[in-house]
Enzyme design. Sequence first.
Site, PDB file in Angstrom:
ATOM      1  N   HIS A   1       0.772  -1.036   0.204  1.00 37.15           N
ATOM      2  CA  HIS A   1      -0.008   0.028  -0.089  1.00 37.15           C
ATOM      3  C   HIS A   1       0.988   1.158   0.058  1.00 37.15           C
ATOM      4  CE1 HIS A   1      -3.433  -2.978   0.924  1.00 37.15           C
ATOM      5  NE2 HIS A   1      -4.005  -1.835   0.885  1.00 37.15           N
TER       6      HIS A   1
ATOM      7  N   HIS B   1      24.716 -44.481   4.605  1.00 40.62           N
ATOM      8  CA  HIS B   1      25.683 -43.365   5.099  1.00 40.62           C
ATOM      9  C   HIS B   1      26.104 -42.273   3.982  1.00 40.62           C
ATOM     10  CE1 HIS B   1      29.502 -45.381   3.685  1.00 40.62           C
ATOM     11  NE2 HIS B   1      28.758 -46.186   3.750  1.00 40.62           N
TER      12      HIS B   1
ATOM     13  N   HIS C   1      35.867 -41.964   8.796  1.00 38.79           N
ATOM     14  CA  HIS C   1      36.548 -41.893   7.489  1.00 38.79           C
ATOM     15  C   HIS C   1      38.101 -41.855   7.652  1.00 38.79           C
ATOM     16  CE1 HIS C   1      32.670 -41.015   5.366  1.00 38.79           C
ATOM     17  NE2 HIS C   1      32.622 -42.089   5.182  1.00 38.79           N
TER      18      HIS C   1
END
Length: 472
Positions: free
Chosen positions: A9, A170, A432
């Site tokens: 507006h 995984h 890992h």
Amino acid sequence: MVNLVIVSHSARLGEGVGELARQMLMNDGCKLAIAAGIDDPASPIGTDPIKVMEAIESVADADHILVMMDIGSALLSAETALDLLDPAIAAKVRLCAAPLVEGTLAATVSAAAGAGIDKVIEDAMNALEAKRVQLGLPSQPQHASLTAAPVDDRDARSVSVVIQNHNGLHVRPASKLVAALAGFNADLVLEKGGKCVTPDSLNQIALLQVRRNDTLRLLARGPDADAALAAFQALAAENFGEPTEAAPARRPASADRVEGKVVLYPQPQDRISRETSAAIGQQQLRLKRAIDRTLEDLSALTTLAEATFSADIAAIFSGHHTLLDDPDLYAAACDIIRDEQCSAAWAWQQVLSDLSQQYRHLDDAYLQARYIDIEDILHRTLRHLNERNEALPQFSAPSILVADDIFPSTVLQLNAEQVKGICLQAGSELSHGAIIARQAGIAMLCQQSDALTLQDGENVILDIPGKRVIRG
């Protein structure tokens, strides 16, 4: 590509929201147009359907146009504009119920990052969540499209598979799944035990904790639904690129006892203090560039791992690449930079540290050990953000590397002729880093509470079967 139209507006409010939103833009991935106020100096507050129509037409060179509105007649003007538009353009338009300011900022970040229209709307609808958390209010149910709840079988086709991978789904097999399902023109959801995630996020898939013998279901709807289901079924038949049984651990020739001189390797300290920065766009751009450089690093590490070891080890780092290349991570950091006006480094640390903690708190030991992969990625990205070089210590044979913990990328770069063993105060035999060490022929002991009391140059023996360190 998604472009945005801001309908308000007030001309001042519309321009102000547009000014804020443009701070989110680092490229031309999203255009903004504004239709705010009316051309009546005596009574400028209001909305004009013709202005809305012209604003939409000015950014119609996109796949979709998302219209953000404030209140009342803004919605009526937008709906009227749709009736006035060429049908081909009107078909691209979506009206969004999100709050104007927060929703527009979130939508701009998401659209600029290349997200599709449904994801842009989802992010806009969830834009108040950060403010609710900061004010201590309970979270609202997340607004999502296909991922909010399991999809009814009547609404989508599906395929279910039983996971045969020894260590479940995984990071490495999950990254293959993300890659296999990318690019299909279909809405896709993975479901396990009533929990649903989208398969375009490696982190979401990993946090499902899909174990061996779990049933995983892919639900699909859209033009490529059948092709996506077939690709999922084919990948599952290949055990997501892994053998069904765990490969026998490859140990060094002298695995029972390795001897060498201690080389202390301090864990890199990456704790970043909060710094205020009003240059929101600049900080977001710095982060994007650091992520891109880290992705280049991970591609190089993938190549090195395959040349030095095997495709299985290379898959660790290609998995890191997929994990980092998740637009949700970057978008979350951009939200923090914007909302808290902080540095890229601090925001990135918040996002990845939170993800690391989520992995630490999983009850699956194999997935839990992946926290160090997240911290490896965080460390490498922060190095690029801070333009800091880093080198491994100098080793002379035979050495025993002693540290609190160790990144997989560090283990990859060790010379097994020089480093005979690794002794960690923390760490995990399922990490890992431990997998790479076994392939390299480097012995590793984890969870040695006295490891950091060892002295540089001290001669030690790692007793692998006894899981202990013998000094002297």
